[in-house]
Design a protein around this motif. Structure first.
Motif, PDB file in Angstrom:
ATOM      1  N   ILE A 208      18.952  26.664  14.075  1.00 57.06           N
ATOM      2  CA  ILE A 208      18.109  27.241  13.029  1.00 57.06           C
ATOM      3  C   ILE A 208      16.667  26.828  13.290  1.00 57.06           C
ATOM      4  O   ILE A 208      16.382  25.639  13.459  1.00 57.06           O
ATOM      5  CB  ILE A 208      18.549  26.758  11.628  1.00 57.06           C
ATOM      6  N   ASP A 209      15.790  27.810  13.343  1.00 57.44           N
ATOM      7  CA  ASP A 209      14.374  27.539  13.540  1.00 57.44           C
ATOM      8  C   ASP A 209      13.695  27.398  12.185  1.00 57.44           C
ATOM      9  O   ASP A 209      13.872  28.248  11.291  1.00 57.44           O
ATOM     10  CB  ASP A 209      13.709  28.664  14.324  1.00 57.44           C
ATOM     11  N   ILE A 210      12.922  26.340  12.030  1.00 54.22           N
ATOM     12  CA  ILE A 210      12.206  26.074  10.788  1.00 54.22           C
ATOM     13  C   ILE A 210      10.728  25.939  11.117  1.00 54.22           C
ATOM     14  O   ILE A 210      10.354  25.184  12.017  1.00 54.22           O
ATOM     15  CB  ILE A 210      12.725  24.783  10.118  1.00 54.22           C
ATOM     16  N   LYS A 365      19.647  21.787  15.426  1.00 53.33           N
ATOM     17  CA  LYS A 365      20.918  22.081  16.082  1.00 53.33           C
ATOM     18  C   LYS A 365      22.040  21.352  15.362  1.00 53.33           C
ATOM     19  O   LYS A 365      22.008  20.125  15.228  1.00 53.33           O
ATOM     20  CB  LYS A 365      20.870  21.670  17.555  1.00 53.33           C
ATOM     21  N   LEU A 366      23.015  22.120  14.905  1.00 56.03           N
ATOM     22  CA  LEU A 366      24.186  21.558  14.247  1.00 56.03           C
ATOM     23  C   LEU A 366      25.354  21.542  15.220  1.00 56.03           C
ATOM     24  O   LEU A 366      25.617  22.538  15.903  1.00 56.03           O
ATOM     25  CB  LEU A 366      24.587  22.378  13.015  1.00 56.03           C
ATOM     26  N   SER A 374      20.643  17.487  15.269  1.00 56.60           N
ATOM     27  CA  SER A 374      19.501  17.069  16.078  1.00 56.60           C
ATOM     28  C   SER A 374      18.367  18.056  15.875  1.00 56.60           C
ATOM     29  O   SER A 374      18.551  19.144  15.324  1.00 56.60           O
ATOM     30  CB  SER A 374      19.888  16.974  17.561  1.00 56.60           C
ATOM     31  N   ILE A 375      17.189  17.679  16.354  1.00 53.62           N
ATOM     32  CA  ILE A 375      16.027  18.552  16.212  1.00 53.62           C
ATOM     33  C   ILE A 375      15.173  18.423  17.470  1.00 53.62           C
ATOM     34  O   ILE A 375      15.111  17.355  18.092  1.00 53.62           O
ATOM     35  CB  ILE A 375      15.208  18.187  14.953  1.00 53.62           C
ATOM     36  N   GLU A 376      14.540  19.523  17.842  1.00 54.44           N
ATOM     37  CA  GLU A 376      13.696  19.525  19.034  1.00 54.44           C
ATOM     38  C   GLU A 376      12.508  20.439  18.785  1.00 54.44           C
ATOM     39  O   GLU A 376      12.448  21.172  17.769  1.00 54.44           O
ATOM     40  CB  GLU A 376      14.484  19.998  20.254  1.00 54.44           C
TER      41      GLU A 376
END
Length: 379
Positions: A208-210, A365-366, A374-376
């Motif tokens: 998912i993009d935030i 990212k789930l 996580s997040i990138e």
């Protein structure tokens, strides 16, 4: 001891597995302070019960828990001192002593604290105070130190008798609580939707993009997209003093990824479990979603005071805080999730939130199979 009754030395060994006070502070200071604090909590509960007889909730359970916590600190102090807990029960042979041997009889249940119970708790407080006042010389005079510890145990047994609490029950409940919070082995429980059709399961992996965007009115909104489609509403902080709460959906995604639970995420992704009407209504419905929003708001409020847990590691979050969080979801399936798993969800969600506060955009990212979020950087 592996018989029907738990042994004092056996309990001491099991309690020591969750000891986080060793090599911290000065000598026995931390566990002794903890012991004094727990006895103080017992006295506080009795005071509140006397003052608000009809209003206080869960008095009996609280007394059981506080007695168990007091016993835990006593066991830890003896462990640090190299003393067997059973030796405080006047056993000089070194053999274990069953908890049942300490309380062959106990009084009838009481509806309000008896005068004798209050006096015994005051004597217990005096015994712990004497122990604390002379802690500096504990290692120099082991015999006197053990005598003071024995006095604490004797008053603790007497208090348990007068409260109609079996110390063994308190000890077992205490071990269960510490395993819930600081387990020896972290085994993830089954996913709540594992037996449902795939289209009713939370996606096992998802990106998912935030990102933040400024509107023509000058306000800044947070938008989200998944697989090229915008999802959810445009979010603002909804508070007079901006605090970036508009990024808070990462908490819901963390609950989904780590706990395998998030009515909010299910509604957002249209993954409600409609094949079972009761589950659809009771676990995935509007009330459950509101409860989850309440959890997210509560956690956010606490985290904001602690730099969103930037320096916290697994095992660090307050036991009371985690218990309060889980209390929000009492009656729902996720209430069965252990406290350590709640902590993982909270820490992972706050890690992603801190990233978004700094970068103002990111890709979440789930991985539900691995219980990870996580997040990138967003390309």
């Amino acid at each position: 001891m592996t018989g029907a009754s738990l042994g004092l030395n056996e309990y001491q060994t099991l309690a020591a597995r969750s000891d986080r006070t060793r090599n911290k502070g000065n000598g026995f200071d931390l566990p002794v302070l903890g012991l004094v604090g727990e006895v103080g909590s017992l006295l506080s509960e009795v005071k509140k019960r006397q003052r608000d007889k009809a209003a206080i909730i869960g008095y009996e359970q609280t007394v059981l828990e506080e007695l168990g916590d007091t016993l835990w600190y006593l066991a830890i102090i003896t462990e640090h001192a190299g003393i067997k807990l059973a030796s405080l029960a006047n056993d000089v042979s070194g053999a274990d002593v069953a908890f049942s041997a300490l309380q062959p009889q106990h009084s009838l249940p009481m509806n309000t604290p008896s005068v004798q119970f209050e006096k015994t708790l005051l004597r217990l407080a005096a015994a712990t105070g004497e122990l604390a006042a002379n802690i500096d010389g504990a290692q120099g005079d082991n015999g006197t130190f053990q005598t003071r510890l024995t006095s604490v145990l004797q008053h603790l047994v007497q208090a348990a008798n007068e409260a109609d609490v079996l110390l063994e029950e308190a000890a077992r409940a205490n071990l269960q609580k510490t395993e819930d919070r600081w387990p020896q082995e972290r085994v993830y429980p089954p996913l709540f939707d594992g037996q449902f059709p795939e289209d009713e399961q939370l996606p096992r992996s998802l990106e998912i993009d935030i990102f933040e965007r400024e509107a023509s009115n000058g306000k800044r909104y947070v938008l989200q997209s998944c697989r090229g489609l915008f999802i959810g509403d445009r979010l603002t902080d909804n508070i007079m003093q901006p605090d970036d709460y508009r990024f808070h959906d990462v908490f819901h995604y963390a609950y989904a990824a780590v706990l395998g639970w998030s009515p909010v995420t299910r509604a957002l992704l249209k993954r409600k479990r409609k094949s079972k009407a009761r589950v659809d209504e009771g676990e995935d419905g509007a009330r459950a979603a509101l409860i989850e929003e309440g959890v997210a708001t509560y956690v956010f409020g606490i985290a904001k005071d602690f730099d969103f847990f930037a320096d916290q590691r697994p095992g660090d979050l307050s036991l009371t805080f985690l218990k309060n969080v889980r209390q929000f979801v009492r009656g729902y399936e996720v209430h069965s999730s252990p406290l350590w798993l709640w902590e993982e969800a909270i820490l992972q969600g706050n890690h992603a939130f801190r990233f978004l506060r700094e970068s103002r955009r990111g890709r979440i990212k789930l991985d539900i199979e691995k219980r990870a979020l996580s997040i990138e950087e967003l390309p």
